[in-house]
Design a protein around this motif. Structure first.
Motif, PDB file in Angstrom:
ATOM      1  N   ALA A 289       0.819  -1.218   0.000  1.00 25.64           N
ATOM      2  CA  ALA A 289       0.000   0.000   0.000  1.00 25.64           C
ATOM      3  C   ALA A 289       0.853   1.270   0.000  1.00 25.64           C
ATOM      4  O   ALA A 289       0.570   2.203  -0.750  1.00 25.64           O
ATOM      5  N   PRO A 290       1.912   1.357   0.832  1.00 33.33           N
ATOM      6  CA  PRO A 290       2.743   2.565   0.787  1.00 33.33           C
ATOM      7  C   PRO A 290       3.399   2.779  -0.574  1.00 33.33           C
ATOM      8  O   PRO A 290       3.509   3.910  -1.047  1.00 33.33           O
ATOM      9  N   ALA A 291       3.839   1.686  -1.216  1.00 33.07           N
ATOM     10  CA  ALA A 291       4.493   1.813  -2.524  1.00 33.07           C
ATOM     11  C   ALA A 291       3.514   2.350  -3.567  1.00 33.07           C
ATOM     12  O   ALA A 291       3.859   3.222  -4.374  1.00 33.07           O
ATOM     13  N   VAL A 292       2.276   1.854  -3.555  1.00 33.19           N
ATOM     14  CA  VAL A 292       1.266   2.323  -4.502  1.00 33.19           C
ATOM     15  C   VAL A 292       0.913   3.783  -4.218  1.00 33.19           C
ATOM     16  O   VAL A 292       0.749   4.591  -5.144  1.00 33.19           O
ATOM     17  N   ALA A 293       0.791   4.127  -2.936  1.00 30.59           N
ATOM     18  CA  ALA A 293       0.471   5.502  -2.555  1.00 30.59           C
ATOM     19  C   ALA A 293       1.569   6.464  -3.029  1.00 30.59           C
ATOM     20  O   ALA A 293       1.283   7.595  -3.452  1.00 30.59           O
ATOM     21  N   GLU A 294       2.814   6.029  -2.972  1.00 28.62           N
ATOM     22  CA  GLU A 294       3.925   6.871  -3.412  1.00 28.62           C
ATOM     23  C   GLU A 294       3.865   7.114  -4.920  1.00 28.62           C
ATOM     24  O   GLU A 294       4.213   8.201  -5.398  1.00 28.62           O
ATOM     25  N   VAL A 295       3.413   6.114  -5.678  1.00 33.15           N
ATOM     26  CA  VAL A 295       3.262   6.299  -7.130  1.00 33.15           C
ATOM     27  C   VAL A 295       2.237   7.390  -7.400  1.00 33.15           C
ATOM     28  O   VAL A 295       2.449   8.279  -8.235  1.00 33.15           O
ATOM     29  N   ALA A 296       1.116   7.332  -6.666  1.00 31.11           N
ATOM     30  CA  ALA A 296       0.075   8.353  -6.838  1.00 31.11           C
ATOM     31  C   ALA A 296       0.592   9.725  -6.437  1.00 31.11           C
ATOM     32  O   ALA A 296       0.338  10.728  -7.124  1.00 31.11           O
ATOM     33  N   ARG A 297       1.317   9.787  -5.336  1.00 33.16           N
ATOM     34  CA  ARG A 297       1.849  11.073  -4.861  1.00 33.16           C
ATOM     35  C   ARG A 297       2.808  11.663  -5.876  1.00 33.16           C
ATOM     36  O   ARG A 297       2.780  12.885  -6.143  1.00 33.16           O
ATOM     37  N   ASP A 298       3.642  10.821  -6.491  1.00 35.98           N
ATOM     38  CA  ASP A 298       4.629  11.308  -7.462  1.00 35.98           C
ATOM     39  C   ASP A 298       3.962  11.873  -8.709  1.00 35.98           C
ATOM     40  O   ASP A 298       4.556  12.698  -9.419  1.00 35.98           O
ATOM     41  N   LEU A 299       2.734  11.420  -9.015  1.00 39.73           N
ATOM     42  CA  LEU A 299       2.018  11.981 -10.172  1.00 39.73           C
ATOM     43  C   LEU A 299       1.660  13.438  -9.986  1.00 39.73           C
ATOM     44  O   LEU A 299       1.379  14.154 -10.947  1.00 39.73           O
ATOM     45  N   LEU A 300       1.664  13.880  -8.734  1.00 41.79           N
ATOM     46  CA  LEU A 300       1.276  15.267  -8.425  1.00 41.79           C
ATOM     47  C   LEU A 300       2.440  16.236  -8.513  1.00 41.79           C
ATOM     48  O   LEU A 300       2.254  17.448  -8.429  1.00 41.79           O
ATOM     49  N   ASP A 301       3.654  15.707  -8.684  1.00 39.66           N
ATOM     50  CA  ASP A 301       4.843  16.578  -8.731  1.00 39.66           C
ATOM     51  C   ASP A 301       4.887  17.370 -10.035  1.00 39.66           C
ATOM     52  O   ASP A 301       4.473  16.876 -11.096  1.00 39.66           O
TER      53      ASP A 301
END
Length: 301
Positions: A289-301
């Motif tokens: 779950a943390p790894a997937v959440a980080e992918v989503a967060r990186d899309l916002l950069d």
């Protein structure tokens, strides 16, 4: 006659609690907060802090004990670990230390010398218990949700039906083996709203997508759904993700996912571009779950 449990109570618990109390105090928790976490009185915490409680130095210097104190202290202080998981993690280490030749077993033999001649095995508890596995998954989802909550702009990625972040047990075969957010994650006037603590069996659709992907060759253990946008899919492909589209008008979700993964079992992004009365959605797949959440967060950069 002395039981190994007595050695645990007399040697391990005072040492572990003293070390954990000190760790939590260093992380900024008040004595009362530490007392609440440990389930002891505030005066007991004061004794731990001032060194009035003797530690067993062999246990205190054991790297496994020190590592457990650090992990539990960090998890409890941040809220990423529940008290139940902390308890189970400690129990697992205790059973390991009770194994023949290990530190608690040696302390037990010192107290009962005749045990040194016995070749049996005293480790009767299962360290790979279902309770431990479930608590670890819930903790992982909790960390992932925290990442999404702190990701500026994540609300813009939430579809109208809401998002859910899920993670499954290693041998999951039903939605009851998948933990997620009860009631889904919603965008409330630009702010992420998380209804409650992670629980098992609360996600029907995202959990089913994850299980279908796993049944068709995916190594993923977690998934997150986002709003669909061609630019979003393109951005994920630019970041090295393998994408696969499935038909939104499916009669059977497992079959639709199986068709999408037929030649792309390594896909980390599944999506459907919508249909009559069906909102288009993107599904991120990953190891946790943390790894997937980080992918989503990186899309916002």
């Amino acid at each position: 006659m002395k039981f190994v449990e007595e050695v645990v109570v007399e040697e391990f618990l005072p040492t572990f609690r003293s070390m954990l109390a000190a760790d939590l105090r260093e992380r900024g928790l008040t004595q009362q907060a530490v007392a609440d976490v440990l389930g002891v009185s505030q005066s007991a915490v004061s004794k731990y802090a001032t060194g009035d409680v003797a530690r067993n130095e062999e246990l205190a210097s054991d790297d496994r004990v020190r590592d457990l104190v650090e992990r539990v202290g960090e998890g409890l202080a941040s809220g990423d670990m529940s008290t139940v998981q902390a308890l189970v993690e400690a129990e697992v280490l205790i059973r390991e230390l009770e194994a023949r030749g290990d530190v608690l077993a040696r302390l037990h033999e010192d107290a009962v010398p005749d045990l040194a001649e016995y070749e049996g095995e005293f480790r009767v508890h299962d360290p790979d218990s279902e309770l431990l596995a479930r608590e670890r998954v819930r903790s992982s989802v909790r960390r992932g949700v925290r990442t999404l909550e702190h990701a500026s702009g994540f609300a813009t990625l939430v579809p109208n039906v809401g998002s859910n972040l899920v993670e499954c047990l290693p041998n999951a075969d039903s939605v009851e083996d998948v933990a997620g957010v009860p009631g889904r994650i919603f965008d409330v006037m630009g702010r992420v709203e998380v209804p409650g603590e992670p629980a098992f069996g609360v996600s029907e659709h995202v959990a089913s997508v994850l299980l279908a992907a796993r049944a068709n060759g995916s190594a993923a253990s977690a998934a997150l759904n986002l709003r669909y946008d061609p630019g979003l899919v393109a951005a994920l492909e630019e970041r090295g993700h393998v994408t696969a589209e499935f038909d939104a008008d499916y009669d059977d979700l497992s079959t639709a996912v199986a068709d999408a993964l037929a030649d792309r079992s390594d896909a980390t992004v599944l999506y459907q571009s919508g249909g009559f009365g069906i909102e288009p959605v993107v599904y991120l797949l990953g190891e946790s779950a943390p790894a997937v959440a980080e992918v989503a967060r990186d899309l916002l950069d």
